[in-house]
Design a protein around this motif. Structure first.
Motif, mmCIF file in Angstrom:
data_model
loop_
_atom_site.group_PDB
_atom_site.id
_atom_site.type_symbol
_atom_site.label_atom_id
_atom_site.label_comp_id
_atom_site.label_asym_id
_atom_site.label_seq_id
_atom_site.Cartn_x
_atom_site.Cartn_y
_atom_site.Cartn_z
ATOM 1 N N HIS A 40 -24.021 17.697 22.418
ATOM 2 C CA HIS A 40 -23.186 17.635 21.214
ATOM 3 C C HIS A 40 -23.981 18.024 19.976
ATOM 4 C CE1 HIS A 40 -21.292 14.932 24.107
ATOM 5 N NE2 HIS A 40 -20.154 15.229 23.502
ATOM 6 N N PHE A 41 -23.360 18.812 19.115
ATOM 7 C CA PHE A 41 -23.947 19.186 17.838
ATOM 8 C C PHE A 41 -22.972 18.827 16.724
ATOM 9 C CE2 PHE A 41 -25.898 22.216 20.759
ATOM 10 C CZ PHE A 41 -27.213 22.200 20.357
ATOM 11 N N VAL A 42 -23.512 18.472 15.576
ATOM 12 C CA VAL A 42 -22.702 18.338 14.367
ATOM 13 C C VAL A 42 -22.661 19.728 13.752
ATOM 14 C CG1 VAL A 42 -22.529 17.275 12.089
ATOM 15 C CG2 VAL A 42 -23.394 15.942 14.023
ATOM 16 N N VAL A 43 -21.460 20.190 13.389
ATOM 17 C CA VAL A 43 -21.294 21.507 12.779
ATOM 18 C C VAL A 43 -20.423 21.381 11.537
ATOM 19 C CG1 VAL A 43 -21.617 22.822 14.918
ATOM 20 C CG2 VAL A 43 -19.329 22.054 14.293
ATOM 21 N N ILE A 44 -20.473 22.413 10.723
ATOM 22 C CA ILE A 44 -19.698 22.417 9.491
ATOM 23 C C ILE A 44 -19.219 23.831 9.205
ATOM 24 C CG2 ILE A 44 -21.688 22.793 7.979
ATOM 25 C CD1 ILE A 44 -20.421 20.701 6.082
ATOM 26 N N GLU A 49 -31.970 10.326 7.074
ATOM 27 C CA GLU A 49 -30.589 10.639 6.721
ATOM 28 C C GLU A 49 -30.451 11.882 5.862
ATOM 29 O OE1 GLU A 49 -28.357 7.249 5.414
ATOM 30 O OE2 GLU A 49 -29.100 6.011 7.045
ATOM 31 N N GLU A 50 -31.523 12.663 5.723
ATOM 32 C CA GLU A 50 -31.433 13.949 5.066
ATOM 33 C C GLU A 50 -30.742 14.903 6.033
ATOM 34 O OE1 GLU A 50 -34.745 15.885 2.667
ATOM 35 O OE2 GLU A 50 -34.861 16.920 4.600
ATOM 36 N N ALA A 51 -29.850 15.723 5.521
ATOM 37 C CA ALA A 51 -29.125 16.668 6.371
ATOM 38 C C ALA A 51 -29.360 18.086 5.868
ATOM 39 C CB ALA A 51 -27.639 16.354 6.374
ATOM 40 N N THR A 52 -29.656 18.975 6.817
ATOM 41 C CA THR A 52 -29.794 20.387 6.494
ATOM 42 C C THR A 52 -28.841 21.184 7.376
ATOM 43 O OG1 THR A 52 -31.595 20.698 8.082
ATOM 44 C CG2 THR A 52 -32.223 20.167 5.801
ATOM 45 N N VAL A 53 -28.531 22.383 6.927
ATOM 46 C CA VAL A 53 -27.633 23.248 7.688
ATOM 47 C C VAL A 53 -28.337 24.581 7.927
ATOM 48 C CG1 VAL A 53 -26.432 24.049 5.592
ATOM 49 C CG2 VAL A 53 -25.296 24.203 7.806
ATOM 50 N N ASN A 54 -28.174 25.108 9.129
ATOM 51 C CA ASN A 54 -28.779 26.378 9.507
ATOM 52 C C ASN A 54 -27.866 27.514 9.059
ATOM 53 O OD1 ASN A 54 -29.770 28.665 10.722
ATOM 54 N ND2 ASN A 54 -29.977 27.764 12.755
ATOM 55 N N ALA A 67 -31.896 36.272 3.006
ATOM 56 C CA ALA A 67 -31.273 35.679 1.814
ATOM 57 C C ALA A 67 -30.982 34.190 1.974
ATOM 58 C CB ALA A 67 -29.971 36.423 1.493
ATOM 59 N N TYR A 68 -31.165 33.645 3.183
ATOM 60 C CA TYR A 68 -30.771 32.266 3.450
ATOM 61 C C TYR A 68 -31.847 31.495 4.193
ATOM 62 C CZ TYR A 68 -26.332 34.249 2.128
ATOM 63 O OH TYR A 68 -25.350 34.896 1.433
ATOM 64 N N SER A 69 -31.632 30.193 4.312
ATOM 65 C CA SER A 69 -32.588 29.313 4.973
ATOM 66 C C SER A 69 -31.995 28.742 6.261
ATOM 67 C CB SER A 69 -32.952 28.155 4.034
ATOM 68 O OG SER A 69 -33.699 27.172 4.713
ATOM 69 N N ALA A 70 -32.854 28.518 7.228
ATOM 70 C CA ALA A 70 -32.425 27.831 8.446
ATOM 71 C C ALA A 70 -32.431 26.319 8.232
ATOM 72 C CB ALA A 70 -33.343 28.197 9.607
ATOM 73 N N HIS A 71 -32.898 25.876 7.055
ATOM 74 C CA HIS A 71 -32.971 24.442 6.734
ATOM 75 C C HIS A 71 -32.445 24.192 5.329
ATOM 76 C CE1 HIS A 71 -35.428 24.037 10.321
ATOM 77 N NE2 HIS A 71 -36.128 25.066 9.884
ATOM 78 N N HIS A 72 -31.266 24.727 5.028
ATOM 79 C CA HIS A 72 -30.650 24.571 3.713
ATOM 80 C C HIS A 72 -30.266 23.100 3.507
ATOM 81 C CE1 HIS A 72 -28.248 25.717 0.212
ATOM 82 N NE2 HIS A 72 -27.326 24.893 0.674
ATOM 83 N N LEU A 73 -30.774 22.506 2.453
ATOM 84 C CA LEU A 73 -30.516 21.083 2.198
ATOM 85 C C LEU A 73 -29.041 20.864 1.893
ATOM 86 C CD1 LEU A 73 -31.841 18.295 1.958
ATOM 87 C CD2 LEU A 73 -32.178 18.770 -0.480
ATOM 88 N N LEU A 74 -28.443 19.977 2.654
ATOM 89 C CA LEU A 74 -27.014 19.665 2.496
ATOM 90 C C LEU A 74 -26.849 18.278 1.878
ATOM 91 C CD1 LEU A 74 -24.301 20.976 3.217
ATOM 92 C CD2 LEU A 74 -24.422 19.823 5.415
#
Length: 140
Positions: free
Chosen positions: A55-59, A100-105, A129-136
């Protein structure tokens, strides 16, 4: 990337997806379901079905990550039969850390052809132009 061993307790309506080559790191998981729990939106769940479910959390990044405009390589679009941007459903994997820090790829999204239900995780052509660990979400 955090992989959750336990799914949520409630499973509402599901969307079934086929990944002909699996996703990065999970080539043997070729079928998946996307579902959400209303109280957890905008976060959703991606359940990869294979030797053991993962299972993965996705957005969905639209409206959450400002100015995110991923570009696909033509061969990636062709591999899932994507003929139009309107037929693409985009999800990004979220990593929730112990603090509890969340990042998005944002570099390796999952792109799904809405017409066929075929998906693929890929590296976007404008990955610089983007990060694999963008702070969410940050824990102060």
């Amino acid at each position: 990337m955090k992989i959750l061993a336990e799914p949520p307790l409630v499973e509402p309506a599901k969307t079934t997806i086929t990944f002909p080559v699996g996703i990065i790191g999970f080539p043997q998981h070729r079928a998946a379901e996307i579902f959400h729990v209303p109280e957890q939106l905008p976060f959703q769940w991606l359940r990869l079905q294979g030797p053991s479910d993962v299972h993965f959390v996705v957005i969905e990044p639209a409206g959450i990550v400002a100015d995110y405009v991923p570009e696909l390589f033509d061969e990636d679009a062709k591999a899932i039969g994507l003929e139009s941007a309107e037929d693409a459903y985009l999800l990004n994997i979220v990593t929730v850390r112990e603090n509890e820090e969340a990042t998005v790829n944002l570099v390796g999204p999952i792109v799904i052809n809405l017409r066929t239900g075929v998906g693929r995780q890929l590296v976007i052509s404008n990955h610089n132009a983007y990060s694999a660990h963008h702070l969410l979400v940050s824990n102060p």
